[in-house]
Scaffold this active site. Structure first.
Site, PDB file in Angstrom:
ATOM      1  N   ASP A 508      25.683 -18.136 -14.956  1.00  0.00           N
ATOM      2  CA  ASP A 508      24.907 -17.289 -14.226  1.00  0.00           C
ATOM      3  C   ASP A 508      25.787 -16.664 -13.044  1.00  0.00           C
ATOM      4  O   ASP A 508      26.587 -17.343 -12.466  1.00  0.00           O
ATOM      5  CB  ASP A 508      23.562 -17.462 -13.711  1.00  0.00           C
ATOM      6  CG  ASP A 508      22.823 -16.724 -13.071  1.00  0.00           C
ATOM      7  OD1 ASP A 508      22.815 -15.535 -13.212  1.00  0.00           O
ATOM      8  OD2 ASP A 508      22.131 -17.090 -12.021  1.00  0.00           O
ATOM      9  N   LYS A 509      25.450 -15.377 -12.345  1.00  0.00           N
ATOM     10  CA  LYS A 509      26.359 -15.019 -11.441  1.00  0.00           C
ATOM     11  C   LYS A 509      25.371 -15.398 -10.113  1.00  0.00           C
ATOM     12  O   LYS A 509      25.841 -16.267  -9.345  1.00  0.00           O
ATOM     13  CB  LYS A 509      26.775 -13.596 -11.458  1.00  0.00           C
ATOM     14  CG  LYS A 509      27.814 -13.224 -10.358  1.00  0.00           C
ATOM     15  CD  LYS A 509      27.994 -11.878 -10.294  1.00  0.00           C
ATOM     16  CE  LYS A 509      27.000 -11.144  -9.473  1.00  0.00           C
ATOM     17  NZ  LYS A 509      26.579 -10.914  -8.309  1.00  0.00           N
ATOM     18  N   GLU A 615      15.300  -8.589   0.171  1.00  0.00           N
ATOM     19  CA  GLU A 615      14.254  -8.013   1.066  1.00  0.00           C
ATOM     20  C   GLU A 615      14.568  -8.638   2.517  1.00  0.00           C
ATOM     21  O   GLU A 615      14.462  -7.976   3.372  1.00  0.00           O
ATOM     22  CB  GLU A 615      12.849  -8.411   0.700  1.00  0.00           C
ATOM     23  CG  GLU A 615      12.553  -7.278  -0.426  1.00  0.00           C
ATOM     24  CD  GLU A 615      10.951  -7.484  -1.045  1.00  0.00           C
ATOM     25  OE1 GLU A 615      10.351  -8.296  -0.458  1.00  0.00           O
ATOM     26  OE2 GLU A 615      10.528  -6.753  -1.809  1.00  0.00           O
ATOM     27  N   ARG A 714      25.596  -5.841  -3.915  1.00  0.00           N
ATOM     28  CA  ARG A 714      24.366  -5.401  -4.542  1.00  0.00           C
ATOM     29  C   ARG A 714      23.688  -4.234  -3.738  1.00  0.00           C
ATOM     30  O   ARG A 714      23.719  -4.089  -2.782  1.00  0.00           O
ATOM     31  CB  ARG A 714      23.373  -6.695  -4.653  1.00  0.00           C
ATOM     32  CG  ARG A 714      23.712  -7.762  -5.083  1.00  0.00           C
ATOM     33  CD  ARG A 714      23.229  -9.011  -4.609  1.00  0.00           C
ATOM     34  NE  ARG A 714      21.577  -9.001  -5.100  1.00  0.00           N
ATOM     35  CZ  ARG A 714      21.177  -9.795  -5.946  1.00  0.00           C
ATOM     36  NH1 ARG A 714      22.210 -10.350  -6.721  1.00  0.00           N
ATOM     37  NH2 ARG A 714      20.094  -9.582  -6.274  1.00  0.00           N
ATOM     38  N   THR A 794      25.579 -11.825 -16.241  1.00  0.00           N
ATOM     39  CA  THR A 794      25.097 -11.395 -14.795  1.00  0.00           C
ATOM     40  C   THR A 794      24.172 -10.249 -15.316  1.00  0.00           C
ATOM     41  O   THR A 794      24.534  -9.337 -16.213  1.00  0.00           O
ATOM     42  CB  THR A 794      26.027 -11.084 -13.753  1.00  0.00           C
ATOM     43  OG1 THR A 794      25.189 -10.504 -12.812  1.00  0.00           O
ATOM     44  CG2 THR A 794      27.143 -10.183 -14.354  1.00  0.00           C
ATOM     45  N   GLY A 795      23.199  -9.817 -14.450  1.00  0.00           N
ATOM     46  CA  GLY A 795      22.495  -8.670 -14.633  1.00  0.00           C
ATOM     47  C   GLY A 795      22.976  -7.461 -13.840  1.00  0.00           C
ATOM     48  O   GLY A 795      22.291  -6.611 -13.646  1.00  0.00           O
ATOM     49  N   ASP A 796      24.043  -7.719 -12.994  1.00  0.00           N
ATOM     50  CA  ASP A 796      24.435  -6.720 -12.176  1.00  0.00           C
ATOM     51  C   ASP A 796      25.335  -5.548 -13.041  1.00  0.00           C
ATOM     52  O   ASP A 796      25.465  -5.904 -14.071  1.00  0.00           O
ATOM     53  CB  ASP A 796      25.573  -7.448 -11.389  1.00  0.00           C
ATOM     54  CG  ASP A 796      24.727  -8.044 -10.043  1.00  0.00           C
ATOM     55  OD1 ASP A 796      23.983  -8.052  -9.767  1.00  0.00           O
ATOM     56  OD2 ASP A 796      25.607  -9.020  -9.409  1.00  0.00           O
ATOM     57  N   LYS A 900      21.064 -13.287 -22.495  1.00  0.00           N
ATOM     58  CA  LYS A 900      21.698 -14.699 -22.139  1.00  0.00           C
ATOM     59  C   LYS A 900      22.135 -15.892 -23.277  1.00  0.00           C
ATOM     60  O   LYS A 900      22.796 -16.426 -23.651  1.00  0.00           O
ATOM     61  CB  LYS A 900      21.287 -15.145 -20.977  1.00  0.00           C
ATOM     62  CG  LYS A 900      21.620 -14.340 -19.826  1.00  0.00           C
ATOM     63  CD  LYS A 900      21.343 -15.032 -18.458  1.00  0.00           C
ATOM     64  CE  LYS A 900      21.561 -14.009 -17.343  1.00  0.00           C
ATOM     65  NZ  LYS A 900      21.446 -14.738 -15.977  1.00  0.00           N
TER      66      LYS A 900
END
EC number: 7.6.2.1
Lengths: 1221, 336
Positions: A508-509, A615, A714, A794-796, A900
């Protein structure tokens, strides 16, 4: 309860492979859990509809549920793919990630039918616990046994293991008089010993559980009895009672909040004990009940109707009837056992689940269990061995039949074989059952005699060795993470050796490669990029004066002076715009500000607690620019805007969900306007931004976003708009009706949200840096050198992913990048092109320079989620595999959690290579469970990954010592140990077998039955365990210096079929030496059976121990003690056995040991038995030394720099230890 | 973030350092260097060949006379079993042989049985060790069946097939017509005489059944003095075995004629067993058996040959030890 953009939280559902200790009641509530996972595929939904219908098929309200489920079908925003890697589909929940259902309004609401509900009459425990409902009391019992049930239950559990059954069958066989080969005692001893040891261990563990249970049960809480709060022991609390908890107390059971010390009904809990997250979570008491806080003594007649107990700690649904009104309760209204109350003086709640029905107890799942590859391999060889066993037994029994046949005429009177019993007047057959049966009995007897052929003790030794290895891994101070104060953890004990054979690492990242500690870096506001942030120290940073106190944010971000300057000019347009942006940062979140005392009484630090690190970073950034969030209660927030405290009413909040990928708050501003602030991912945000307002600014922002993500930041886009009064009222009514809706609430809320989140004015975008963890690039390089392929999932965004790829050295500039990010059909073309490219490149490098071609033809594949969806669904999967297996690095971006697991499955299903998945978040659970080895990072994102993992640790870089050092050692040790155990048992069996050929095939054993039983238990067991735990082929520094040495494990060099057969051959020779040398030496002599038996057993024991000694690489004192001590112990045991006058072999050893021939025989056996092995070993080492051998010699003679004991590697941040040599 | 600063309440869970837990214990790492290998092989040779020579010469020095008499001490060829089972027949048999070499005292007299499975499972188990030394355990004859009790239920002492089949041929030796004394004292192990066989246990109901297996015992002599029984009860390991009959306490000169008067009582004819009389001296290697000598010579010789081969290899095809450049990835740069 709201999450940052990239975090998704699945339900804490233990996986199917981690069944709880007790079977949990499978309640219909699960249907709603399932329903709350919109990311699951449509494939699932079909089956789930059926499930749900099943669950609710009861007369009252089945229609509800069907409708209720169907909304997922109609949900058109679902982007997540179908991945069919789990054909059984048995438990789809396990792969699910949490979608829209974050916390508060997650579970879709349906009417809870009386049948399925538990009714809790507040402050009326008697009525609540009426007979027909059997609610559990609050006394807990984690212990398994009681004094009486211990024996039967423990035995029952122990005999679940196949090995013990084998023991038992052999022991029972031996009890039949016809088959009594061994004495009763001798045949039961091994089983009894193993059972006893295990039972003692279990009893001790259970005793400790009893003790902790007692302590837990006798804790005291304040319970409302007859209108007054009085102390009561935890175990006596029952459902329906009202309990008061003070600050910092631990909750005794699951309670619905009725009121809190805060007027608005807010309380904070820490759930560290439950899910490991240390940040505070907000829980609310309903306003309706909060108001009645003072009246608790009198009030009754409130009824809570809640779902049956289940293990989902993030979900709860209930309705409360109060004063004839029905209000609904959600997960934010319940506080769970094990949590701690923080920052709240007191709360009052009513117990809804107690004792074993609390969510915490239901989640007490055991460690996952997997089988290592070596063990699977080993089982194959054990099957071969059992075939051997059958063959040997067949040979003996058939020969016995032939022998009986040949002597059939002589058997009646023969001195040594009496077929008839003449002692009675009537002559009858004596223990002769006809030769069919005789052969059969001989077969069974030979199974008993040769039983050690199946190395049952191996299973136990392997377990012990693994415990030892786990101990060393846990205790390795190089794998201790200081920042999280976490040690390495072995959750699965039986796959240690798999760590030495890993070929693919899926990582994962966020949180794994990176720290997941977000740092605000830059912002694009109104189309202007502000990224000249300079760090300023806390003294000069922004602070606010409140009641004579100085409040200061705990963390400072880099301040861009222009921006700071601009933020103070509120009269300009730009200033106003900026002001809105910063208010959005400060307000559009669920962060709770906490004040922390400092050493200076006049200065307080303000710390932002929240579930999303993004956040937190944004709020800290806003605070640094003077927009300091200082207070939050359920209805409003207070922001200190450059010294001026302003109160904003939080009128509504739409939580983040993974479909909308954004969140919004409706804020009533001090100037009486109502504004919607929205923040979210760029992809979805630009859909709802009104571009016509300021096209240039949108364009500029987009380009800035692109730049940010190429820097690896991000990004979040922030927008807002004002709401007119009518619009607000309209929203409010629909919001209210949606949030009190009894069914489909999540869906309704989502619709309300999308209605209001539109036509936004773009405020700007933020760039947050997710810093790389320490040592990640070095670790990746080490792993790559070790021949491990590292894939990052990654979800990026692609740009972010690539830039992280570069900074983590996953990608290098020499690599040729293949990027696949097109949709649908062109994927095929891209794949084909890529394969072509590969061919071309490898051709070129082959023709050009076969010498130093490393690095020139390295490929890196970058593929995005959308393409993956398409590819994994079609036959292109094969091509993708072909391509990816040729790539040095693979980077998958924009992948959903389920994908994944699909990617891991892509590799796992097509190769034998071992896969490892490492991740920290809930979104990694699926891949952690899918991979052969799953590793959880115990980091910022909670504990789900850790709970699902086989091993857990604090940092990504620990992968290097874990795999290259511990994995390598574990593999070498276990491999050698298995082979050695085969060898040592088979040698004995062959010796017994040869002797059977000289006893008329009747399986007389010259070796006493006690000796043959003790052989595996005492004579030879300890050295293999000691060597299995302690022996090291190579030192730490060598293994780190040459990661390539890891390849030995990947290629399975230490344990494979060839080695097995080679071992068996060696065994054959050694058994011949052991058996035939004394046989011929004592032919035609007066030697007795016991004396020769003693010689044989001693010869075997010395031989196998010296054999081991020959292979030991590192001799520790303890190794010496174990090896030579075992030989000594054998001598002592043999002497003791021969000193018992009631055994036939009385004094035999002492008589034979007096003769020189005995000792000459022993020496001759050991040397001639081992010379072939020694010579083969020497010649192999001379002519075909493997890498490990070379490195070992080099290490010994100091050709490798650095001392084995004091080596350091850049990836370790520990202080240098002084040399101890 | 900043949970680290300040003395946090949490105790650090960092594993305590010890050389054991970090697997850094001092260790000896032997490596098979050429010198060591050659040394080991040569040493083996140097140790084994002399032992082998000694064993060979010891075996050479043993003088052994073996005389098979079962086939000649029987009148007709068809009625062997009938003859041997008939208690009335005269079973005396006279054999003579010459001593080939001087035999120094003590000279051992053995009987040898071939094809007699004293290690047969049913046979080996058929004994009651408790009965032999404990007078109270007289009736514990369960393992002894079918020779545990007499027909009327009285326990047999000593019970079991082993005792029942006691060897009962007797030998009388004479040299030049003068009787040669065979000392039958102390032929059994001391441990058997003192512990295993009770001095207050007397044979009872022994060989009283219809079926006589072998020798009888004098019921007036306690078991602890029945040395033939003790020797016989030490069941042999192999189907061919010798048992000590007695000792001759004088030297026997070469070419002396020995006459043996054999009472050929024991029935080996029903299972084609062979009976032999063995007169032999003994050395440290035991009886005449040159296997150990030959084996040691072979092992020692092989070791030396291997040692030489290895030395030559080392001289002609040396390999630098532990040179990292020989590691596979250093030799061929394409790793995968």
């Amino acid at each position: 309860m709201m999450k940052g953009s990239h975090q998704q939280r699945p339900l804490l559902n233990p996986s199917p492979r981690t069944p709880g200790k007790e079977e949990l009641p499978y309640t219909p509530v699960n249907a709603s859990i399932d329903a709350s996972i919109p990311v699951s595929s449509k494939l699932y939904s079909q089956s789930q509809i059926e499930m749900s219908v099943d669950f609710v098929r009861s007369p009252s309200s089945s229609s509800y549920s069907i409708k209720e489920v169907s909304f997922r079908e109609g949900n058109d925003v679902i982007v997540n793919p179908v991945i069919r890697y789990d054909s059984s589909g048995s438990n789809p929940v396990r792969h699910g990630s949490r979608g829209a259902s974050s916390g508060g309004f997650g579970s879709s609401y349906k009417e809870i039918k009386d049948d399925d509900a538990r009714l809790v009459y507040v402050n009326d425990p008697l009525r609540t616990n009426e007979k027909r409902f059997r609610f559990a009391g609050n006394s807990i019992r984690t212990s398994k046994y009681s004094f009486l049930t211990f024996l039967p239950r423990n035995l029952f559990e122990q005999f679940h293991r196949i090995a013990y059954i084998y023991f038992l069958v052999i022991a029972i066989l031996n009890q039949l008089p016809q088959l009594a080969v061994f004495g009763r005692g001798a045949s039961i001893l091994p089983l009894a010993l193993v059972l006893f040891v295990t039972a003692v261990k279990d009893a001790y563990e259970d005793f400790r559980r009893h003790r902790s249970d007692r302590i837990e049960n006798n804790r005291v809480a304040s319970v409302l009895v007859n209108g007054e709060f009085g102390d009561k022991k935890w175990k006596d609390i029952c459902v329906g009672e009202v309990v008061k908890i003070s600050g910092n107390q631990t909750l005794p059971c699951d309670m619905v909040l009725l009121s809190t010390s805060d007027a608005t009904g807010v309380s904070y809990v820490q759930t560290t004990n439950l899910d490991g997250e240390s940040n505070l979570k907000t829980r609310y008491a309903k306003q309706e009940t909060q108001a009645k806080a003072s009246l608790w003594g009198e009030i009754g007649g409130m009824l809570i109707k809640c779902e049956k107990p289940n293990r989902n700690i993030y979900g709860f649904q209930a309705n409360m009837e109060i004063d004839g009104k029905s209000i609904s309760l959600g997960p934010s209204n319940i506080i769970l056992r094990g949590c701690e109350l923080k920052n709240t003086d007191w709360v009052i709640g009513v117990v809804v689940y107690a004792g074993k029905e609390t969510k915490a107890m239901l989640n007490n799942a055991g460690a996952p269990s997997k089988r290592s590859r070596l063990e699977k391999h080993m089982n194959k060889e054990i099957i071969i061995l059992s075939l051997f066993l059958v063959a040997l037994c067949t040979v003996v029994s058939i020969s016995h039949g032939v022998w009986l046949r040949q002597h059939r005429k002589e058997l009646y009177l023969m001195q040594f074989y009496r077929k008839y019993d003449y002692s009675e007047p009537e002559v009858e057959k004596y223990e002769y059952y006809g030769w069919g049966m005789e052969i059969f009995f001989v077969f069974l007897m030979s199974v008993i005699v040769f039983q050690v052929m199946i190395p049952i003790s191996l299973y136990i030794s392997v377990e012990l060795v693994r415990i030892g290895q786990a101990y060393f891994m846990i205790r390795d101070d190089r794998m201790f993470d200081k920042s999280t104060n976490s040690r390495f953890q072995c959750r699965a004990l039986n796959i240690n050796e798999d760590l030495g054979q890993i070929k693919y690492v899926f990582s994962d990242k966020t949180g794994t490669l990176t720290e997941n500690k977000m740092e605000f870096q830059c912002a694009s506001i109104g189309g202007v990029d502000y990224d000249n942030g300079k760090a300023i120290d806390t003294e000069t940073g922004y602070s606010a004066q409140v009641d004579g106190m100085v409040l200061r944010p705990k963390m400072m971000v880099k301040i861009d002076q222009d921006l700071l300057h601009l933020s103070k000019m509120k009269h300009t347009d730009e200033g106003k715009h900026l002001c809105d942006f910063l208010v959005a940062l400060a307000a559009c979140n669920t962060i709770v500000p906490l004040t922390v005392e400092t050493s200076d009484p006049a200065v307080k630090l303000i710390e932002y607690q929240g579930e999303s690190p993004d956040e937190q970073a944004l709020v800290y950034a806003a605070a640094s620019y003077g927009f300091m969030l200082v207070e939050r209660s359920s209805g409003h927030i207070v922001i200190d805007i450059q010294g001026e405290r302003q109160r904003f009413n939080v009128l509504g909040l739409h939580e983040f969900d993974s479909d909308r990928k954004r969140m919004s708050v409706i804020i009533g501003c001090p100037d009486q306007t109502v504004k919607v602030f929205v923040k979210g991912a760029d992809t979805t945000m630009f859909q709802v931004i009104d571009k016509s307002l300021n096209l240039n600014m949108v364009k500029a922002t987009e380009s800035h976003l692109h730049a940010y993500s190429s820097k690896g930041l991000r990004t979040l886009v922030i927008g807002m708009r004002e709401m007119s009064t009518s619009e607000f009222e309209q929203w409010q009514s629909s919001y209210d009706s949606a949030s009190t809706a009894l069914m489909g609430r999540a869906n309704l809320l989502r619709k309300v949200a999308s209605n209001v989140e539109n036509n936004l004015r773009l405020l700007g975008a933020s760039g947050i840096e997710d810093k790389l963890q320490q040592g990640v690039p070095e670790a990746i390089e080490s792993l790559r050198t070790a021949g491990i392929k590292v894939w990052v999932l990654t979800g990026d965004k692609q740009e972010t992913a690539i830039s992280i790829g570069y900074s983590s050295k996953l990608l290098t500039s020499q690599m040729t990048q293949i990027v696949i990010n097109n949709k649908s059909d062109s994927c095929r073309k891209s794949l084909d092109d890529a394969l072509q490219l590969y061919k071309k490149l490898s051709d070129v490098s082959n023709s050009n320079d076969s010498g130093n071609g490393a690095g020139t033809n390295q490929l890196a594949l970058i593929i995005d989620g959308t393409s993956l969806v398409y590819i994994l669904e079609t036959e292109l999967e094969e091509k993708l595999f072909e391509l990816s297996s040729k790539c040095t690095a693979v980077l998958c971006c924009r992948v959903a959690p389920l994908q994944k697991a699909g990617i891991v499955a892509l590799i796992k299903n097509r190769t034998d290579d071992m896969t490892l998945a490492i991740g920290d978040g809930a979104n990694d659970v699926s891949m952690i469970q899918k991979a052969d080895v799953g590793i959880g990072i115990s980091g910022q994102e909670g504990r789900q990954a850790v709970m699902a993992s086989d091993f857990s640790m604090g940092q990504f870089r620990f992968l290097v010592p874990l795999l290259l050092i511990h994995g390598h050692w574990n593999y070498q040790r276990i491999s050698y140990m298995i082979l050695y155990n085969f060898y040592r048992n088979v040698v004995l069996v062959f010796v017994l077998f040869w002797y059977a050929l000289f006893t008329g095939f009747t399986l007389t054993t010259a070796i006493t039955d006690w000796s043959s039983v003790l052989y595996t238990v005492i004579y030879t067991s300890l050295p293999t365990i000691v060597v299995g735990v302690l022996d090291k082929d190579l030192g730490r520094s060598t293994l780190l210096k040459y990661p390539q040495l890891y390849g030995a494990g990947q290629r399975g060099e230490s344990y494979n079929g060839n080695l097995f057969w080679f071992t068996i051959l060696d065994t054959l020779w050694q058994s011949i030496a052991v058996f035939f040398i004394p046989l011929i030496a004592y032919w035609d002599s007066t030697v007795g059976i016991s004396a020769l038996g003693d010689l044989w057993i001693l010869a075997v024991v010395i031989l196998v121990n010296v054999h081991l000694a020959m292979d030991v690489i590192r001799w520790y004192t303890i190794t010496h003690i174990a090896v030579w001590g075992s030989i000594l112990a054998t001598f002592i045991c043999v002497m003791v056995i021969d000193a018992l006058p009631f055994l036939p072999g009385y004094w035999a050893f002492f008589m034979i040991a007096k003769t020189k021939l005995f000792w000459v025989c022993l020496l001759g056996i050991v040397v001639s038995g081992l010379v072939p092995r020694f010579v083969v070993k020497v010649f192999v080492q001379h002519f075909k030394p493997d890498d490990i051998q070379i490195a070992r010699v080099a290490e010994k003679f100091g050709y490798l720099q650095g001392d084995a004991e004091t080596e350091m590697n850049p990836i370790f941040d520990l202080p240098q230890r002084t040399a101890t040599t | 973030m900043s949970s680290e600063d300040g003395p946090s309440k949490k105790v650090s869970r960092k594993p305590r350092y010890s050389r054991f837990t970090q697997q850094e214990l001092p260790a000896c790492k032997p490596i098979l260097t050429p010198a060591l290998v050659i040394g080991i092989l040569m040493c083996l040779g140097i140790i084994f060949i002399p032992i082998g020579l000694l064993a060979l010469s010891a075996s050479e020095n043993v003088v052994e006379v073996v005389d098979r008499y079962d086939d000649v001490c029987i009148p007709s060829t068809d009625q062997k079993v009938g003859f041997i089972k008939d208690p009335a027949t005269n079973k005396t048999c006279i054999r003579t042989f010459t001593i080939p070499k001087k035999m120094r005292k003590p000279v051992y007299v053995y009987y040898q049985l071939d094809n007699f499975y004293q290690n047969h499972r049913r046979y080996v188990k058929s004994r009651s060790d408790r009965q032999l030394w404990n007078p109270k355990a007289e009736s514990s004859t369960t393992p002894c069946d079918p020779e545990g009790q007499t027909g009327d239920g009285k326990p047999i002492v000593p019970c079991g097939l082993i005792a029942w089949s006691l060897f009962n041929d007797t030998y009388m030796l004479s040299k030049n017509d003068a009787a040669l004394q065979i000392n039958k004292k102390d032929i059994a192990w001391r441990s058997d005489r003192t512990h295993k066989f009770g001095s207050n246990i007397y044979p009872k109901n022994f060989q009283n059944g219809t079926l006589i297996g072998g020798g009888k015992l004098d019921e007036s002599i306690p078991l602890s003095q029945q040395e033939d029984l003790m020797v016989w009860m030490r069941t042999s390991a192999l189907p061919t075995f010798r048992k000590l009959y007695g000792r001759i306490e004088t030297d026997l000169e070469a070419n002396e004629k020995i006459t043996v008067t054999i009472q050929n009582n024991y029935n080996t004819y029903s299972f084609n067993g062979k009976k032999k009389l063995v007169i032999s001296t003994a050395t440290w290697i035991g009886g005449k058996n040159d296997f150990i000598g030959k084996m040691y010579m072979a092992v020692g010789g092989t070791s030396i040959v291997l040692g030489v081969i290895f030395s030559l290899l080392y001289v002609f095809k040396p390999r630098p030890l532990g040179d990292p450049s020989y590691l596979s990835w250093n030799k061929s740069p394409t790793l995968d």
